[in-house]
Design an enzyme around this catalytic site. Structure first.
Site, mmCIF file in Angstrom:
data_model
loop_
_atom_site.group_PDB
_atom_site.id
_atom_site.type_symbol
_atom_site.label_atom_id
_atom_site.label_comp_id
_atom_site.label_asym_id
_atom_site.label_seq_id
_atom_site.Cartn_x
_atom_site.Cartn_y
_atom_site.Cartn_z
ATOM 1 N N GLY A 21 0.809 -1.214 0.000
ATOM 2 C CA GLY A 21 0.000 0.000 0.000
ATOM 3 C C GLY A 21 0.839 1.259 0.000
ATOM 4 O O GLY A 21 0.544 2.229 -0.711
ATOM 5 N N SER A 41 -7.252 -0.017 4.459
ATOM 6 C CA SER A 41 -5.926 -0.618 4.513
ATOM 7 C C SER A 41 -5.466 -0.764 3.070
ATOM 8 O O SER A 41 -5.909 -1.667 2.348
ATOM 9 C CB SER A 41 -5.971 -1.989 5.199
ATOM 10 N N THR A 42 -4.608 0.168 2.617
ATOM 11 C CA THR A 42 -4.231 0.179 1.206
ATOM 12 C C THR A 42 -3.428 -1.049 0.802
ATOM 13 O O THR A 42 -3.469 -1.461 -0.354
ATOM 14 C CB THR A 42 -3.410 1.448 0.876
ATOM 15 N N CYS A 43 -2.714 -1.648 1.761
ATOM 16 C CA CYS A 43 -1.924 -2.847 1.422
ATOM 17 C C CYS A 43 -2.834 -3.981 0.952
ATOM 18 O O CYS A 43 -2.490 -4.734 0.040
ATOM 19 C CB CYS A 43 -1.108 -3.303 2.627
ATOM 20 N N GLY A 44 -3.995 -4.109 1.601
ATOM 21 C CA GLY A 44 -4.923 -5.179 1.245
ATOM 22 C C GLY A 44 -6.088 -4.728 0.383
ATOM 23 O O GLY A 44 -7.028 -5.485 0.153
#
Length: 544
Positions: free
Chosen positions: A229, A505-508
């Protein structure tokens, strides 16, 4: 017995046969399926042993590579094309149909040899000659997409463990004092330091497609564990710094400038596009931008920049014309076209002594077209020479910058891909489209909880996204995923709180949607979050 024949007219061969059974006769219909792909300009049905009256005959599948409805619609569309220069509306339907068949036969022949003539990097530059000749035929090739994938897979060189780790300090626009404070400059300088430390060029970006990060980040002053993210967020920052999406935004970096169409605001199209800055001579950084573009082609990431179609034609060595330059400066193109057609009286009345032997480039630089040209007016008799010189200067104004970008790009992808892609496809692979339609975005929003999917809050959520502008939807994507353009998926989950700001949650690629008591509250709070919550800080809770 029903037999299907196909081939050249008068020389048809049997493709398949079908024995009718009792159920076919009772139902009054039957189906024949031809599985193999074969070029058949003529089809013939033959019935034996039954007295059959055919009331309806339907064809499902493809004719010469096109779905049946696409094939005949393309012919009808061609016949109904509006009258214009080079229009085919005056041609007979039989001629157009024969031409269509010929094109698809050509595509078939092209596909049969294409894999053998595509050069890879180990070939000499001269091997690209035949590809250049075939460039205009590439869009009709069926093998092209698989060939592109194969070329990219065979030219991977990046190894695991070579991903640089960088410390980034993001600043608000009002606090940035020089371009060194930008995310672009910090990433560039950090990667260059890593290369110097390791004594090798690690930024070739020749990744396999499954590589999700080109660098890993720690954001100073922000709590984040970068699992993708943070990296995607830096790409969005870099894109915005290079080519701001808002016309009144501060231009932080010198590499691209607004086209004249954006500056004067009177063009009919491309009023938000940028081109390379003719005055910027930082060619090493242009090369690095080219490497980023190549990395986009090798991955699912995009640089959210709006560059002129003229730029993409130049980058792809697709020989742009003066009419293509309308995507840069529509006013100048139309003016010179009218100047060329004018009679002497009209020219004198309209231009008088206004035009001198000078030209103003997109960056405002004034160049002399002749020695002492700023003191000489362009006469009617000399106007054609003047027009030619202006076209030549304007169309090549960013040539050196584009060449540097191409040089970097071709360190990441083989040159043959420039001719396997059309300029528009190249743009879509690097930048995607800035326009985000609600219907397209909805296809990428995933809600796995069925009960939540049918809730009133989700109905409010869909209403909000539908009412959003394309810019609003871009901010939503940035908030949820770190990316500003499609394609990217967003996974929506329920939060137990009511009437509070959503989180992500930008990573997911996860968007956490609270409960809302009204459409108005949903719109206010979602809009507030996506426009004001731009720093990544919720991972601090995990760290604690």
């Amino acid at each position: 017995m029903v037999s299907l024949y196909g081939g050249m007219k008068g020389l048809e061969e049997m493709l398949l046969s079908y024995k009718l059974n009792s159920s076919d006769l009772v139902n009054g219909s039957f189906r024949m399926i031809l599985e193999e792909s074969k070029y058949v300009p003529s089809l013939k049905l033959e019935f034996k042993g039954y007295g059959i009256c055919i009331s309806d005959l339907q064809f499902e599948g493809t004719i010469n590579g096109l779905e049946e409805h696409e094939y005949f619609s393309s012919l009808n569309a061609a016949v109904k094309a509006q009258e214009s220069e080079n229009s085919i509306a005056s041609f007979e339907l039989d001629f157009i149909q024969s031409r269509t068949v010929l094109l698809h036969r050509t595509a078939e022949l092209l596909d049969s040899v294409l894999a053998y003539i595509v050069p890879f990097w180990e070939f000499s530059p001269g091997s690209f000659g035949c590809m250049k000749v075939l460039q205009n035929l590439m869009p009709i090739s069926k093998m092209r997409k698989n060939l592109i994938k194969d070329v990219l897979q065979k030219t991977v060189s990046h190894k695991d463990g070579e991903t640089p780790f960088l410390y980034i300090k993001r600043n608000f626009l009002s606090t940035i004092k020089s371009h060194k404070d930008t995310v672009f400059s910090q990433i560039y300088d950090g990667v260059m330091r890593e290369e110097a430390r390791r004594g090798k060029n690690n930024s070739d970006f020749r990744f396999a497609q499954n590589v999700t990060q080109w660098w890993k980040c720690a954001f100073i002053g922000e709590g984040i564990i970068d699992h993708g993210g943070g990296f995607r967020d830096t790409l969005s920052d870099i894109s915005e710094e290079l080519c701001p999406s808002e016309a009144d935004s501060q231009l932080l970096l010198p590499f691209f400038i607004p086209c004249a169409n954006q500056q004067n605001g009177i063009a009919s199209n491309y009023r938000d596009a940028y081109i390379p800055n003719p005055s910027c001579m930082e060619f090493q950084k242009y090369e690095w931008i080219g490497k980023l573009m190549g990395a986009c082609i090798r991955s699912n990431e995009r640089l959210s920049m709006t560059l002129s179609p003229f730029f993409w034609k130049m980058l792809a060595e697709s020989e742009p014309t003066w009419l293509d330059y309308m995507s840069v400066d529509e006013t100048e193109v139309k003016t010179l076209i009218e100047m060329e057609k004018m009679d002497e009286a009209a020219y004198t009345a309209y231009f008088g002594e206004m035009r001198t032997w000078t030209v103003v480039l997109s960056d405002g630089t004034s160049l002399l077209l002749k020695p002492n040209g700023d003191n000489q007016t362009v006469s009617y008799g000399d106007r054609l020479e003047y027009i030619w010189l202006v076209k030549e200067r304007r169309m090549t104004e960013s040539m050196r910058q584009v060449a540097a970008i191409r040089k970097g790009l071709l360190q990441v992808i083989p040159k043959v891909l420039l001719w396997l892609f059309t300029p528009f496809e190249l743009e879509m692979k690097v930048c995607s489209t800035p326009e985000i339609l609600f219907e397209d975005l909805k296809k990428h929003v995933i809600i796995n909880d069925l009960s939540f999917k049918e809730s009133q809050t989700v109905k409010y959520f869909w209403n909000v996204l539908e009412d959003f502008s394309s810019t609003d939807r871009s901010h939503f994507l940035r908030f949820a995923t770190g990316r500003r353009r499609l394609p990217t998926d967003v996974y929506v989950s329920e939060r137990s709180e009511t009437d509070v700001l959503p989180t992500s949650s930008t990573c997911g690629h996860e968007f956490y949607l609270p409960k809302y008591t009204s459409l108005k509250r949903a719109d206010e709070l979602i809009r507030l979050a996506i426009y004001t919550c731009k720093l990544i800080d919720t991972d601090t809770e995990v760290l604690q």
